[in-house]
Write an enzyme that holds these catalytic residues in place. Structure first.
Site, PDB file in Angstrom:
ATOM      1  N   THR A 117       0.834  -1.202   0.000  1.00 57.76           N
ATOM      2  CA  THR A 117       0.000   0.000   0.000  1.00 57.76           C
ATOM      3  C   THR A 117       0.872   1.256   0.000  1.00 57.76           C
ATOM      4  O   THR A 117       1.833   1.340   0.763  1.00 57.76           O
ATOM      5  CB  THR A 117      -0.914   0.015   1.241  1.00 57.76           C
ATOM      6  OG1 THR A 117      -1.715  -1.161   1.241  1.00 57.76           O
ATOM      7  CG2 THR A 117      -1.812   1.238   1.242  1.00 57.76           C
ATOM      8  N   THR A 118       0.533   2.215  -0.836  1.00 62.09           N
ATOM      9  CA  THR A 118       1.293   3.468  -0.879  1.00 62.09           C
ATOM     10  C   THR A 118       0.508   4.577  -0.179  1.00 62.09           C
ATOM     11  O   THR A 118      -0.629   4.395   0.222  1.00 62.09           O
ATOM     12  CB  THR A 118       1.614   3.880  -2.323  1.00 62.09           C
ATOM     13  OG1 THR A 118       0.388   4.016  -3.066  1.00 62.09           O
ATOM     14  CG2 THR A 118       2.487   2.831  -2.999  1.00 62.09           C
ATOM     15  N   HIS A 145       2.204   8.177 -13.893  1.00 60.58           N
ATOM     16  CA  HIS A 145       1.238   7.108 -13.663  1.00 60.58           C
ATOM     17  C   HIS A 145      -0.095   7.446 -14.332  1.00 60.58           C
ATOM     18  O   HIS A 145      -0.313   8.571 -14.779  1.00 60.58           O
ATOM     19  CB  HIS A 145       1.009   6.893 -12.166  1.00 60.58           C
ATOM     20  CG  HIS A 145       2.127   6.171 -11.490  1.00 60.58           C
ATOM     21  ND1 HIS A 145       3.276   6.805 -11.083  1.00 60.58           N
ATOM     22  CD2 HIS A 145       2.270   4.867 -11.158  1.00 60.58           C
ATOM     23  CE1 HIS A 145       4.093   5.922 -10.526  1.00 60.58           C
ATOM     24  NE2 HIS A 145       3.507   4.737 -10.553  1.00 60.58           N
ATOM     25  N   LYS A 171      -4.478   7.537 -10.361  1.00 63.62           N
ATOM     26  CA  LYS A 171      -3.628   7.457  -9.162  1.00 63.62           C
ATOM     27  C   LYS A 171      -3.870   8.665  -8.271  1.00 63.62           C
ATOM     28  O   LYS A 171      -3.892   9.805  -8.752  1.00 63.62           O
ATOM     29  CB  LYS A 171      -2.151   7.355  -9.546  1.00 63.62           C
ATOM     30  CG  LYS A 171      -1.233   7.071  -8.351  1.00 63.62           C
ATOM     31  CD  LYS A 171       0.155   6.660  -8.801  1.00 63.62           C
ATOM     32  CE  LYS A 171       1.067   6.405  -7.617  1.00 63.62           C
ATOM     33  NZ  LYS A 171       0.573   5.321  -6.742  1.00 63.62           N
TER      34      LYS A 171
END
Length: 242
Positions: A75-76, A131, A135
């Site tokens: 997880t970011t 990205h 995102k």
């Protein structure tokens, strides 16, 4: 053959993980999403793989600790409080937390750290990432991972030597700073470049992700590696023995 529990299994990465698990000859113990209870799945799994949301981390770690189940966290958007939770959990179970599970990115970070250590502060470091339009966090977890690698190589604190979001009359670039630029658009899975800009020469180290399956395969490999390890905090470098 191992059994894996997927936290966030209906998301893009969750679906990719399901394919990668089956591709590698393992099985899926189950999956949960927002609002689900991780306790049962933690008990049934040899390892958990979490690519959900920062808000779910506390309950997932608690369930993993009760069950004694290793967990990989991809997880970011994690904050300092989440890192403290991970540190605490690593005292009783094996935990691997990373901003990117790609084996290629792991090697790239190793090369970035080496280059930063060898080149002096007169070489400016800029990290550029792109990205897909959906995102939600920036810079990406991978960009931060690369920035941390560069900072380790330089022997400096990244938080105190970061430049990002430049706009207007910002003044000259600070020597030794590590810059970040985030681009968003289309369906880009993930492009990252680390630029070392010196006097009249540049070195660019780049990784291009063509499909999120590379992250899923790396996560499955790392989660399988984590099974049977003693309690502690691990990284993708440990998986590749870098």
């Amino acid at each position: 053959m191992a059994q894996f529990g997927i936290i966030g299994h209906k998301g893009r990465m969750g679906q990719a993980l399901a394919s990668a698990i089956e591709e590698a000859g393992h099985t899926i113990a189950g999956g949960i999403d927002a609002g689900g209870q991780p306790g049962a799945i933690a008990t049934q799994s040899d390892a958990l793989i979490d690519f959900s949301a920062p808000s779910a981390l506390e309950s997932t770690l608690a369930a993993a600790r009760v069950a004694g189940t290793p967990i990989l966290i991809g997880t970011t958007g994690l904050e300092a409080e989440h890192q403290m939770m991970i540190d605490e959990a690593a005292g009783s179970i094996p935990v691997l937390q990373t901003g990117n599970t790609s084996l290629g990115v792991t090697l790239l970070a190793h090369l970035v750290e080496t280059a930063a250590a060898k080149l002096g502060p007169e070489w400016d470091i800029e990290i550029v990432e792109m990205h897909h339009r959906m995102k939600v966090d920036a810079p990406s977890g991978t960009a931060k991972l690369l920035g941390e690698a560069a900072a380790r190589g330089r022997g400096i604190d990244l938080a105190r030597n970061t430049e990002s979001g430049r706009d207007g009359m910002t003044g000259a670039r600070e020597q030794g700073a590590i810059g970040f630029a985030a681009l968003r658009g289309g369906t880009v899975a993930g492009d990252h470049s680390v630029i070392f800009a010196g006097e009249e020469e540049r070195i660019t180290l780049t990784h291009n992700a063509e499909n999120r399956m590379i992250f899923a395969r790396g996560a499955v490999k790392a989660a399988a590696w984590l099974i049977g390890k003693p309690a502690g905090r691990y990284t993708m470098n440990d998986v590749l023995e870098l």
